[in-house]
Design an enzyme around this catalytic site. Structure first.
Site, PDB file in Angstrom:
ATOM      1  N   THR A   1       0.826  -1.200   0.000  1.00  0.00           N
ATOM      2  CA  THR A   1       0.000   0.000   0.000  1.00  0.00           C
ATOM      3  C   THR A   1       0.862   1.253   0.000  1.00  0.00           C
ATOM      4  OG1 THR A   1      -1.760   1.206   1.150  1.00  0.00           O
ATOM      5  CG2 THR A   1      -0.214  -0.021   2.531  1.00  0.00           C
ATOM      6  N   ARG A   2       0.347   2.292  -0.638  1.00  0.00           N
ATOM      7  CA  ARG A   2       0.944   3.625  -0.530  1.00  0.00           C
ATOM      8  C   ARG A   2      -0.130   4.613  -0.091  1.00  0.00           C
ATOM      9  NH1 ARG A   2      -0.177   3.602  -6.318  1.00  0.00           N
ATOM     10  NH2 ARG A   2      -1.146   5.590  -6.920  1.00  0.00           N
TER      11      ARG A   2
ATOM     12  N   HIS B   1      -8.568   2.153   4.070  1.00  0.00           N
ATOM     13  CA  HIS B   1      -9.990   2.382   4.301  1.00  0.00           C
ATOM     14  C   HIS B   1     -10.702   1.042   4.453  1.00  0.00           C
ATOM     15  CE1 HIS B   1      -9.377   6.585   3.825  1.00  0.00           C
ATOM     16  NE2 HIS B   1      -8.974   6.488   2.568  1.00  0.00           N
TER      17      HIS B   1
ATOM     18  N   HIS C   1      -9.985  -1.745   1.889  1.00  0.00           N
ATOM     19  CA  HIS C   1      -8.701  -2.441   2.044  1.00  0.00           C
ATOM     20  C   HIS C   1      -8.746  -3.398   3.233  1.00  0.00           C
ATOM     21  CE1 HIS C   1      -7.436   1.717   0.508  1.00  0.00           C
ATOM     22  NE2 HIS C   1      -7.317   0.912  -0.516  1.00  0.00           N
TER      23      HIS C   1
END
Length: 390
Positions: free
Chosen positions: A199-200, A204, A207
């Site tokens: 992830t970058r 939320h 995810h």
């Protein structure tokens, strides 16, 4: 407990190039009399990852044979799958300055102590057009990955590395685990199967949902946020880390999930970067890897699920890590829970879906998005950060 058998690193050997003791002292003395290359921030991240084995089996920056093989076939010259060349750039003046040097010292822009000695095997000219089309699928200079490549030197210096010290960091020190350390952490926890999540962005509910779906079928979850260079409008890494910590405190099982940081720079290469990310997580000890919608994408350069489809171009088992593909997920008011198009029969009107633009607008005004979209703890951290930046 019986001994944990872990997934083999890519190519079979977990690389560790960090010199110690007398060897490190000898390299420092040697480096003081060598020509120097100041390594850019992006390539400095690659240097760190080569050093600790995140890019196993690489033991240095790639030569011309591997460079073209990767661009043409998605394999190294020896046939091992690989998706993105890992090169060290110099400009025309730098290439001439190195001349016939057999070794060079590598430093960061701070100009401090040398970080590594590179045994030069060759200097070659990169093919910018071929690299852009192969890695990014476009030559558009507006693409951030293409822009970074165009800003880099036209020549590449290849050779084996011996590393004196890792690039210095003053952030996330408790989370900077090498592949050897994450593997030890998995073994200590008794995890035989581990799913990695790249992830970058802040996490939320969508995810969180796909991570927990994956966690239903494996022993452990590694949330592995990228903390190298990203676009200027991405959420800063320190803000994201506070979001991850808040989520892990309240919503994740502490014995089955952990966070560590991934030192890579973001390339925004979509499908090719998805493969690269998967190989790296295999080196960190993950047996499974989540590939979601528009993985590592930017703008409209890639199709929504191109990053999932590209894995089909490899033979079964060739990559050695199992991908878990997920569609876009959301809260459905009719289902009264998180769902995806695979599981929800209802129409768009029942789904809590917000554009990134809308979310940023709400946060900038101090307004929390719906709890079905984002945990309140995460929203509050993002609101505070946006207001501080303003």
């Amino acid at each position: 407990m019986s001994e944990i058998t872990q997934i083999a690193p890519h190519g079979g050997t977990l690389v560790n190039l960090l010199a110690e003791g007398a060897e490190a002292d000898a390299l420092r003395s040697e480096a003081a009399n060598l020509p120097t290359i100041v390594v850019s921030g992006r390539e400095l991240a690659d240097l760190e990852m080569i050093a600790v084995g995140a890019l196993s089996p690489l033991t240095g920056f790639q030569g011309e044979r591997d460079y073209h093989s990767v661009l043409e076939t998605m394999h190294l010259g020896d046939g091992l799958p690989w998706a993105i060349p890992v090169t060290l750039s110099v400009d025309d003046e730098g290439a001439h300055r190195l001349g016939g040097a057999e070794s060079v010292a590598l430093t960061d822009r701070g100009g401090g102590e040398p970080l590594a000695v590179l045994r030069v095997s060759e200097i070659y000219k990169r093919d910018r057009s071929k690299e852009a089309q192969s890695v990014y699928g476009t030559e558009d200079a507006e693409h951030p990955g293409v822009a970074a490549m165009l800003a880099a030197g036209e020549f590449c210096v290849a050779g084996e590395l011996r590393v004196i010290a890792l690039p210095p960091h003053d952030d996330f020190l408790n989370y900077r685990l090498t592949p050897a350390q994450t593997r030890a952490a998995f073994a200590e926890r008794g995890w035989r199967t581990v799913v990695g999540f790249q992830t970058r962005n802040p996490i939320h509910r969508a995810h969180e949902y796909i991570q927990k779906c994956a966690l239903e079928i494996v022993d452990g979850l590694l949330v592995h946020p990228l903390v190298g260079a990203t676009k200027g409008d991405d959420v800063p890494a320190d803000v994201r880390m506070r979001c991850y910590e808040a989520l892990f405190e309240g919503y994740y099982p502490k014995d089955r999930a952990m966070v560590s940081v991934f030192p890579a720079a973001m390339r925004y290469a979509g499908p090719k970067e998805a493969i690269w990310h998967a190989i790296c997580r295999k080196n960190y000890g993950c047996t499974h890897f989540i590939v979601g919608r528009d993985h590592a994408g930017v703008g409209s350069y890639y199709g929504t699920y191109d990053a999932q489809k590209i894995f089909e171009r490899f033979e079964p088992g060739e990559l050695g890590i199992q991908t878990l593909n997920f569609e876009h997920s959301f809260w459905c008011n009719a289902c009264e829970g998180m769902a995806s198009p695979k599981t929800c029969p209802h129409g768009e009107e029942t789904r809590v879906s917000l554009s990134g633009t809308k979310v940023r607008e709400m946060l900038s005004q101090g307004e929390r998005p719906p709890v079905e979209f984002s945990r309140p703890e995460v929203a509050d951290i993002l609101i505070e950060a946006m207001q501080a930046r303003r």
